[in-house]
Design a protein around this motif. Structure first.
Motif, PDB file in Angstrom:
ATOM      1  N   THR A  29       0.828  -1.213   0.000  1.00  0.00           N
ATOM      2  CA  THR A  29       0.000   0.000   0.000  1.00  0.00           C
ATOM      3  C   THR A  29       0.859   1.258   0.000  1.00  0.00           C
ATOM      4  N   VAL A  30       2.015   1.218   0.655  1.00  0.00           N
ATOM      5  CA  VAL A  30       2.908   2.381   0.657  1.00  0.00           C
ATOM      6  C   VAL A  30       3.615   2.497  -0.693  1.00  0.00           C
ATOM      7  N   TYR A  31       4.065   1.377  -1.257  1.00  0.00           N
ATOM      8  CA  TYR A  31       4.721   1.416  -2.564  1.00  0.00           C
ATOM      9  C   TYR A  31       3.803   2.038  -3.623  1.00  0.00           C
ATOM     10  N   LEU A  32       2.535   1.658  -3.599  1.00  0.00           N
ATOM     11  CA  LEU A  32       1.607   2.204  -4.583  1.00  0.00           C
ATOM     12  C   LEU A  32       1.409   3.702  -4.393  1.00  0.00           C
ATOM     13  N   GLY A  33       1.459   4.153  -3.147  1.00  0.00           N
ATOM     14  CA  GLY A  33       1.373   5.592  -2.913  1.00  0.00           C
ATOM     15  C   GLY A  33       2.591   6.336  -3.444  1.00  0.00           C
ATOM     16  N   LEU A  34       3.769   5.725  -3.346  1.00  0.00           N
ATOM     17  CA  LEU A  34       4.983   6.377  -3.837  1.00  0.00           C
ATOM     18  C   LEU A  34       4.995   6.496  -5.350  1.00  0.00           C
ATOM     19  N   THR A  35       4.379   5.557  -6.049  1.00  0.00           N
ATOM     20  CA  THR A  35       4.362   5.622  -7.518  1.00  0.00           C
ATOM     21  C   THR A  35       3.568   6.819  -8.027  1.00  0.00           C
ATOM     22  N   ASN A  36       2.689   7.392  -7.196  1.00  0.00           N
ATOM     23  CA  ASN A  36       1.866   8.530  -7.622  1.00  0.00           C
ATOM     24  C   ASN A  36       2.558   9.870  -7.404  1.00  0.00           C
ATOM     25  N   LEU A  37       3.786   9.852  -6.857  1.00  0.00           N
ATOM     26  CA  LEU A  37       4.488  11.108  -6.584  1.00  0.00           C
ATOM     27  C   LEU A  37       5.338  11.488  -7.792  1.00  0.00           C
ATOM     28  N   PRO A  38       5.034  12.576  -8.463  1.00  0.00           N
ATOM     29  CA  PRO A  38       5.758  12.912  -9.705  1.00  0.00           C
ATOM     30  C   PRO A  38       7.166  13.437  -9.465  1.00  0.00           C
ATOM     31  N   LYS A  39       7.488  13.888  -8.241  1.00  0.00           N
ATOM     32  CA  LYS A  39       8.794  14.487  -7.970  1.00  0.00           C
ATOM     33  C   LYS A  39       9.682  13.619  -7.077  1.00  0.00           C
ATOM     34  N   LEU A  40       9.292  12.392  -6.841  1.00  0.00           N
ATOM     35  CA  LEU A  40      10.083  11.517  -5.987  1.00  0.00           C
ATOM     36  C   LEU A  40      11.345  11.083  -6.742  1.00  0.00           C
ATOM     37  N   THR A  41      12.508  11.475  -6.215  1.00  0.00           N
ATOM     38  CA  THR A  41      13.776  11.144  -6.858  1.00  0.00           C
ATOM     39  C   THR A  41      14.686  10.293  -5.984  1.00  0.00           C
ATOM     40  N   SER A  42      14.374  10.143  -4.700  1.00  0.00           N
ATOM     41  CA  SER A  42      15.237   9.392  -3.788  1.00  0.00           C
ATOM     42  C   SER A  42      14.382   8.452  -2.945  1.00  0.00           C
ATOM     43  N   LEU A  43      14.793   7.178  -2.892  1.00  0.00           N
ATOM     44  CA  LEU A  43      14.059   6.173  -2.131  1.00  0.00           C
ATOM     45  C   LEU A  43      15.038   5.276  -1.390  1.00  0.00           C
ATOM     46  N   THR A  44      14.812   5.130  -0.086  1.00  0.00           N
ATOM     47  CA  THR A  44      15.604   4.236   0.754  1.00  0.00           C
ATOM     48  C   THR A  44      14.651   3.303   1.480  1.00  0.00           C
ATOM     49  N   VAL A  45      14.868   2.001   1.318  1.00  0.00           N
ATOM     50  CA  VAL A  45      13.987   0.990   1.908  1.00  0.00           C
ATOM     51  C   VAL A  45      14.839   0.015   2.715  1.00  0.00           C
TER      52      VAL A  45
END
Length: 695
Positions: free
Chosen positions: A164-180
C-alpha cells in the motif's frame, strides 16, 4: 502578507532604537536567508511561535525535512513521559501531516526506529500481518498522498513496508530518492512486486534477505531509466552463514531481456555474496560507472571466512573502456590489487578500516593499541616481499609475508597507475608506512587534497619533512598503527604505570620524551598538542591550504595566523637548498636511517624521534612533529654550514625553502590558532566521513 507592516520592506538596520535591536528591522530577504541556515527543529518551532511574520517564513523550513523516530518502549524526559496527554511523538507527527494543511511543504520524509509488533509468533503461524503494522502502512500511505511535492522518502523501520505504501509512492511525480530497509527478523510477510518509479535517481535497499523477504525489484530497476546511484545491502547473515542465495538474474533479468543496461554513475554493494555471470556485464553500462563501493563488513576476529565463491569467479580484467574515478573497499586481496593495476585515472581511493577502529573518534571509549613490529626502510620498500608489518585483517591468511606482498602490490599499483591523478587517499591503519614509502607516495601524488595513513613511530621526523611538498593538501589524518605485537617489540607502558596522563601532572617535555608509540602522544593533553601544532603548522607559505589535522582519534582545526615575539636566532650562515621527496629517500639510504636505542627511535645524529615536539637544549631549534627539513650541517655535524641569505619578509610559496625559519619582520614568529573539533566538523571530509562500514 496583508498583516505585514509596510516598514518590513523599507526598514534598515539601526542602532538608536529605544528598546534595543529587533530582528524585525531587517529586510525580509535577509531574514529568510538567516532562517534558511537553521536546521534544528526546536529552534524552528520556537521561531514559528514568535510572530506572524516569522511563522509565515519559518513554516516551510520547519516542514521541509521531517524525521520521525519510533521507539519500542515509552521514553521519559526526567519524570515526564514523552507524549503525555496525547500519543507518541512518532504518531503525532504523522497526525500533523495528515490533518494540517502543511503536507505540501514536505520535501523529505524519514521514518526510522523500532515499531512494536505484538504476538508475532502467532501471526507468523497463521500467516497474517499484525494489525499494528498494517495500520502503520495505512497511515503512512495517507500521509504520502498529501505530500504532492515529496522528493525523498526513507523507510528505516524494523518492520516491512507493504504494497500500500509502494503504490502511494508511484503517484508522486517528484520523488527522486528512495531508501527501503527490510526487517532483520525472520517473520513471514506477503511477497510483492515493487512497482516502477520512473523518476528515481537514487535508490538504496538495505538488509536484503532473499530467503525470507524475496520481494521482486526487477521491475523497479528496469523502469528507473534516470537512476544514477544504486546501493544494495544484504543481510550480514548472508556472509556469516555463507548462503549462496543471491542470484543476480533475479534482480536484473528484465534489464538484460530488454537490453537496457542501467546507466548508473555510482554503485555500492555490501555483504554481497554471489557467483559472477555474464548477465552482470549486460545489466550495467560499465562505461558510465564512476564510483564503486564494495564492503564485506568482516569481523575483526574472524577474517578467514571463505571468499572463494566470489573471488574465483569475478574477473580482474576490466573492460576496455573504464571510467572509475572513486573506489571504496574494506577487504584486501591480491585479485583486487591486480584489478587496480589494470586501469588508470582514480581520483579518490578509500580503504575502509575494519570495526572496531581505534582511530575512530565516534568510539565509545579509546581502544587499546597493539604496536606493529618496527621494520627498517629496506624491509618496507615496496619491491620487498619480506616486510614484517603485521596485518591480521588484511588477508584471509595470517602469514606476515603474504600480507606484506598484498600490501606492496596495492601500493605499487597505486603509485604507478593512479598517483598522478589522486586527490583523496585513505589507507588502512594496519599498513604502517616507512619513510621511504611515504616519500614515494608524496613524490608521485602532487594533487593530493586529503590524505590519511598510518606511519611508524620512527618515521615521524620524515613526515614533517614531506608534508610541505603537498601544496594542495587540505586535510591530513595520521592514524595510529594497529596490528599484532611481537615479543621483540617493547610493550607500551600503561597509563597507570607511567602516571603521565591522570595520576600526576607532567611537563610537556617529559610527555614527548617518554612516549614510546604514537598512541602515547595522542593520549597527551589537548592543550599540549594544540600548542605544538600551533608552532609546527605555523608557516603560512607552506601550510596555508591545510585546514584540518587528524591525530589518532583526535582532530584539530587550523584557523587564522598570528605572530609572537621570538628570541633572536644564533648567528650562522645557511645556504638555501630545496629538496624533493625523492631526495629524502636517498638521504635515508645514505645513512640517515633511524634506529632503536633503549627502546626509543634514534637517528644517526643522536636525536630521539620522541623528542620531535620538544625544544632542543642550548637554545637550538629541534625538529618538530611537522617541521621542515633540517639543513645538511644539522644532519651531519661534521659538514660545515653553507651560507644563505635570510629574508625579512615571508617568502613566496613558489620559493619555499625547507631550511628557512618561519619568521616575519621585527623579530616575530608565526603561530596558528588551533582548536579541537568533533564529528560534526570532520564528517565533511571524506577521509573521515567515508571511513565507516556503511554505504
Amino acid at each position: 502578507m496583508a498583516a505585514v507592516n509596510r516598514n518590513m520592506f523599507d526598514a534598515s538596520v539601526t542602532t538608536d532604537r529605544p528598546r534595543g535591536g529587533s530582528l524585525m528591522v531587517l529586510p525580509l530577504n535577509l531574514i529568510a536567508f538567516i532562517i534558511s541556515h537553521l536546521d534544528d527543529p526546536g529552534d524552528l518551532a520556537r521561531l514559528c511561535r514568535t510572530c506572524r511574520v516569522l511563522n509565515y517564513m519559518t513554516l516551510p523550513q520547519l516542514y521541509k525535512s521531517i524525521t520521525l523516530t519510533s521507539y519500542d518502549r515509552i521514553r521519559y524526559r526526567g519524570d515526564q513521559p514523552e507524549g503525555m496527554g496525547s500519543a507518541s511523538p512518532f504518531s503525532m507527527g504523522l497526525n500533523a501531516i495528515i490533518t494540517r494543511p502543511y503536507a505540501s511543504l514536505v520535501r523529505s520524509l524519514t521514518l526510522r526506529g523500532s515499531w512494536r509488533e505484538s504476538e508475532l509468533d502467532e501471526h507468523a503461524r497463521i500467516g497474517r500481518v499484525p494489525d499494528s503494522s498494517m495500520m502503520l502502512n495505512i497511515v503512512v500511505r495517507a500521509a504520502i498522498d498529501k505530500m504532492a511535492e515529496l522528493e525523498s522518502f526513507t523507510w528505516d523501520l524494523n518492520t516491512k513496508m507493504l504494497e500500500t505504501v509502494y503504490l502511494g509512492l508511484t503517484n508522486l511525480p517528484k520523488l527522486t530518492s528512495l531508501t527501503v530497509r527490510f526487517p532483520s527478523s525472520r517473520h513471514p510477510r506477503p511477497t510483492i512486486v515493487i512497482p516502477a518509479m520512473p523518476h528515481l535517481r537514487y535508490l538504496k535497499i538495505t538488509d536484503i534477505d532473499p530467503l525470507c523477504y524475496p520481494d521482486d525489484i526487477s521491475t523497479l530497476l528496469w523502469k528507473c531509466r534516470k537512476l544514477r546511484v544504486l546501493n544494495m545491502h544484504w543481510s550480514p547473515r548472508m556472509r556469516e552463514e555463507q548462503e549462496p542465495s543471491v542470484m543476480l538474474h533475479d534482480y536484473f533479468r528484465k534489464c538484460v531481456t530488454a537490453k537496457q543496461p542501467l546507466k548508473v554513475t555510482k554503485i555500492g554493494l555490501q555483504n554481497f555474496y554471489a557467483l559472477h555471470t555474464e548477465e552482470f556485464n549486460l545489466a550495467f553500462d560499465q562505461t558510465t560507472v564512476q564510483d564503486v563501493t564494495i564492503l564485506t563488513n568482516p569481523k575483526a576476529d574472524d577474517y578467514n571466512f571463505m571468499n572463494t565463491f566470489v573471488d574465483s569467479t569475478w574477473p580482474i580484467n576490466p573492460p576496455h573502456i573504464i571510467g572509475i574515478k572513486s573506489m571504496r573497499q574494506d577487504s584486501f586481496t591480491r585479485r583486487h590489487a591486480d584489478f587496480i593495476g589494470n586501469f588508470t585515472g582514480l581520483e579518490k581511493l578509500y580503504f575502509v578500516n575494519a570495526t572496531p577502529n581505534p582511530n575512530d573518534m565516534n568510539s565509545s571509549k579509546p581502544l587499546e593499541y597493539s604496536a606493529p613490529t618496527p621494520t627498517s626502510a629496506g624491509q618496507n620498500n615496496l619491491n620487498s616481499g619480506n616486510a614484517s608489518a603485521q596485518t591480521p585483517h588484511a588477508t584471509p591468511s595470517n602469514s606476515p609475508s603474504l600480507q606484506a606482498n598484498i600490501r606492496d602490490a596495492y601500493l605499487n599499483n597505486i603509485i604507478m597507475n593512479h598517483a598522478a591523478t589522486l586527490r583523496h587517499l585513505l589507507l588502512p591503519s594496519y599498513w604502517p608506512l616507512s619513510s621511504s614509502t611515504i616519500a614515494r607516495i608524496v613524490h608521485a601524488s602532487p594533487q593530493l587534497e586529503q590524505l590519511a595513513f598510518a606511519t611508524e613511530f620512527s618515521s615521524m621526523e620524515t613526515l614533517g619533512l614531506l608534508l610541505p611538498f603537498l601544496r594542495n593538501l587540505v586535510a591530513v589524518r595520521l592514524l595510529v598503527p594497529t596490528g599484532a605485537t611481537l615479543s621483540s617489540q617493547p610493550s607500551r607502558p600503561s597509563k597507570a604505570s607511567l602516571g603521565r596522563f591522570s595520576k600526576r601532572p607532567c611537563a610537556p617535555d617529559e610527555i614527548f620524551t617518554s612516549a614510546m608509540t604514537l598512541a602515547d602522544i595522542v593520549d597527551a593533553d589537548d592543550d599540549i598538542l594544540i600548542d605544538k601544532f600551533s608552532e609546527s603548522l605555523a608557516d603560512p607559505q607552506v601550510f596555508s591550504q591545510l585546514k584540518l589535522f587528524g591525530f589518532g582519534w583526535k582532530a584539530f582545526e587550523l584557523l587564522d595566523y598570528y605572530t609572537v615575539p621570538c628570541a633572536p636566532p644564533p648567528e650562522r650562515n645557511v645556504q638555501s637548498q630545496s629538496q624533493s621527496p625523492a631526495d629524502l629517500v636517498s638521504d635515508e639510504a645514505n645513512g640517515c636511517r633511524e634506529r632503536l636505542v633503549n627502546g626509543l627511535p634514534h637517528n644517526d645524529d643522536g636525536a630521539t624521534a620522541s623528542g620531535l615536539l620538544t625544544p632542543a637544549p642550548n637554545g637550538t631549534q629541534a625538529p618538530t612533529l611537522l617541521g621542515k627539513r633540517r639543513c645538511d650541517h644539522e644532519l651531519n655535524p661534521g659538514t660545515p654550514p653553507k651560507t644563505c641569505k635570510l629574508r625579512e619578509n615571508p617568502i613566496e610559496l613558489s620559493e619555499f625553502n625547507p631550511c628557512m625559519p618561519t619568521t616575519v619582520t621585527n623579530g616575530r614568529m608565526w603561530r596558528r590558532r588551533v582548536r579541537r573539533v568533533r564529528w560534526d566538523v570532520v564528517k565533511r571530509y571524506e577521509i573521515w566521513g567515508l571511513d565507516t562500514q556503511e554505504l
